[in-house]
Design a protein around this motif. Sequence first.
Motif, PDB file in Angstrom:
ATOM      1  N   VAL A  68       0.857  -1.192   0.000  1.00  0.00           N
ATOM      2  CA  VAL A  68       0.000   0.000   0.000  1.00  0.00           C
ATOM      3  C   VAL A  68       0.893   1.242   0.000  1.00  0.00           C
ATOM      4  CG1 VAL A  68      -1.805   1.272   1.206  1.00  0.00           C
ATOM      5  CG2 VAL A  68      -1.827  -1.256   1.213  1.00  0.00           C
ATOM      6  N   ALA A  71      -3.194   5.328   1.402  1.00  0.00           N
ATOM      7  CA  ALA A  71      -4.564   4.956   1.773  1.00  0.00           C
ATOM      8  C   ALA A  71      -5.140   6.105   2.576  1.00  0.00           C
ATOM      9  CB  ALA A  71      -4.568   3.660   2.589  1.00  0.00           C
ATOM     10  N   LEU A  80      -6.939   4.875  -2.787  1.00  0.00           N
ATOM     11  CA  LEU A  80      -6.016   3.806  -2.440  1.00  0.00           C
ATOM     12  C   LEU A  80      -5.048   3.649  -3.599  1.00  0.00           C
ATOM     13  CD1 LEU A  80      -5.161   1.446  -0.594  1.00  0.00           C
ATOM     14  CD2 LEU A  80      -6.716   0.013  -1.933  1.00  0.00           C
ATOM     15  N   LEU A  82      -1.669   1.245  -4.761  1.00  0.00           N
ATOM     16  CA  LEU A  82      -0.856   0.068  -4.480  1.00  0.00           C
ATOM     17  C   LEU A  82       0.376   0.073  -5.371  1.00  0.00           C
ATOM     18  CD1 LEU A  82      -3.643  -2.676  -4.384  1.00  0.00           C
ATOM     19  CD2 LEU A  82      -2.703  -1.360  -2.468  1.00  0.00           C
ATOM     20  N   PRO A  97     -10.542   2.785   2.184  1.00  0.00           N
ATOM     21  CA  PRO A  97      -9.506   1.763   2.256  1.00  0.00           C
ATOM     22  C   PRO A  97      -9.694   0.846   3.465  1.00  0.00           C
ATOM     23  CG  PRO A  97      -8.534   3.922   1.861  1.00  0.00           C
ATOM     24  CD  PRO A  97      -9.978   4.138   2.215  1.00  0.00           C
ATOM     25  N   GLU A 101      -1.187   2.256   4.892  1.00  0.00           N
ATOM     26  CA  GLU A 101       0.059   2.527   4.174  1.00  0.00           C
ATOM     27  C   GLU A 101       1.168   1.611   4.673  1.00  0.00           C
ATOM     28  OE1 GLU A 101       1.320   6.615   3.790  1.00  0.00           O
ATOM     29  OE2 GLU A 101      -0.747   7.240   3.383  1.00  0.00           O
TER      30      GLU A 101
END
Length: 170
Positions: A68, A71, A80, A82, A97, A101
């Motif tokens: 992550v 978030a 969010l 990724l 989310p 993180e």
Amino acid sequence: MTTLLLSLFLLLPLSQSAVPAAVRPLPAPLSVVRWWEPPPTPYAAGHRGVDLAAPVGTELRAVAAGRVHHAGQVAGRGVLSLALPNGLRTTYEPVRPLVAEGEEVVAGQVVAVLTEGSHCPEPCLHWGLLSGEGYLNPLTLLARPTPRLLPGTDPGTVTAPFPFPAAGGT
């Protein structure tokens, strides 16, 4: 000729070696409300992702394993992001989310819930893909379906199913 070749190269999907095996961020079938429209320059108008129709409350899945990156809120919307191991980054908005993180996620893991506040007339997920600072078409992450020819009513007519129906399609 060089411009034509460069244009064709930019339209090609990412190579399979550059992209991890991906899963759909939403349950099938995906219904594209608005397609990716890359801007001609980094600061020009465009659509830097795809909008996928889904009702508020839909669970969203990580399309690939990663970490992550972000978030939280961005400009009043839940976002969010990724980071994938190959340097790509996927983004989802508007979401709540379910991960924090720095957390590691696996492909297919539920990572967020779709919320209200999209820029679509009806609820939708805005799904993006970045490589560095450049935006890519996130649909290139998904496996291409194997084309199947279906019999038509006329012997000279052939139809093939389309993998991503237009808005309102199934």
